[in-house]
Structures are given as C-alpha cells and as structure tokens.
Design a protein around this motif. Structure first.
Motif: not given
Length: 210
Positions: A75-82, A110-116, A124-126, A172-180
């Motif tokens: 997550l922290l690597l994704y946030l640094a990139s972002r 939010i979907a990948y690291q927060g949910a899955a 993760v959103k904050n 990937r199903q957990k990721v999808r649920e995060g998006y939903l």
C-alpha cells in the motif's frame, strides 16, 4: 477536493477502474480518440506509474520476484507512486486546462489493498486522499466483470501475468466487492458499467455519459 483547488483545475480528470482483464485499456484508447476528434486536449497516464520515479516503483510492485511483499508495504508503495504522479503530472496538466485520463487511481488502492488485502477501505481511502492532496477524479468508470471471465480473457490474450494478476480468482472477487462498495458510496462520481459486454457496447455507454 477543496473548493480552492477545484477552482484552479481547468481540465477534467477521468479514471477507469476494474479488476485486471476488464477492458480498461481499450476504453481509455476509445475515449482519447473521441476527445481528439472534439479537439479537446487530453493526456493519458496510468497507475502505478506515470512518471520516471513512479515507474520505478511500478516495477517493484508488479514484479513476480517480489511475491513476499507485505500488504502494508504494498500500500505504501502505491501511495508513494500516486503522490509523485499527482504532483508531477496530474495536477499541473489539469491546471493547464488539459483533460487527464488515468488507467487506475486511488479507487484501485481502496479495492485492492483496502478490501482484498484486508487493510480497511476507509483507512486506505483517507491515506490516498493525503497522497493526492485531496484530488478526486471528476468521473470514474468501473468496468464490472466476473473474475472468471477476466481470467479467460487474459488467457485468450496469452498475457504474461504480473504479481497482482497472478493472484487467485478469490482475490479478484474481493477486489470486485471493494469496487462495488465504492459504487454504493459515491454514486454520482463512480459509474458502474457491465464490462462483459462487447467493447463497442461498453464504449457506447461511456460516450453517452461523457
């Protein structure tokens, strides 16, 4: 996004989201071609990546040699990139009146690291809002597709899977649920489209909304 910042962003910020294999890249290309015909200046970018530094982080994140990477470190690597991507590319481009279309943004975390990954979607959103200095897309298209269908598509394409794409179908199903979940929280910004339709049918819906 704060009112002050919104007042100085002249371009529109549009993102595409969904599990791997949903067709984001195709729709991103269609939208750019459409805006080009309308003489609307547009820049295409992606996450993770988009800048020299962020692309180096992308290499770490997606390399299958790094399967031991822990969820919080991921997550922290994704946030640094972002954070780098937002400050160096996205915000200056929007301020110049150019539209930005990004293949993934904060909703992916939010979907990948927060949910899955189970780190918590609100947390993760904050954290993502901190990384982007409060920047939120004007519009997000979520191409919803069943994990099994996505897997079949990638197999048909003969794609060499990266570290995230190599995760199990249950992930990937957990990721999808995060998006939903996001779709329920932000109905005005986050538009869900059936990604299992033909690319032409998906584009027809996106074009109508644009």
């Amino acid at each position: 996004m704060s009112n002050k910042k919104d007042s100085i962003l002249r371009g529109k910020f549009i993102t595409f989201e969904g599990i791997d294999g949903c067709g984001k890249s195709t729709q991103t290309r269609y939208l750019k071609e459409y805006l080009d015909k309308k003489n609307i200046p547009v820049k295409i970018t992606r996450e993770p990546g988009g800048t020299r530094v962020a692309e180096k982080i992308r290499t770490i994140l997606l390399n299958r040699d790094n399967m031991e990477l822990k969820p919080r470190a991921e997550l922290l690597l994704y946030l640094a990139s972002r954070a780098q991507h937002t400050e160096e590319i996205i915000l200056p481009t929007l301020m110049d009146g150019i539209w930005v279309i990004s293949d993934r943004f904060a909703d992916s975390s939010i979907a990948y690291q927060g949910a899955a990954r189970g780190l918590g979607m609100e947390i993760v959103k904050n954290m993502s809002l901190f990384a982007t200095n409060g920047l939120v897309p004007n519009l997000t298209f979520f191409l919803d597709i069943a994990p099994k269908v996505a897997s079949e598509r990638m197999q048909m394409q003969g794609k060499i899977l990266d570290r995230l794409e190599s995760e199990a179908e249950s992930f990937r199903q957990k990721v999808r649920e995060g998006y939903l979940w996001i779709a329920q929280q932000e109905k005005d910004r986050f538009i869900t489209i059936n990604g299992e339709l033909s690319p032409e049918e998906v584009w027809k819906q996106i074009k109508h909304i644009i």
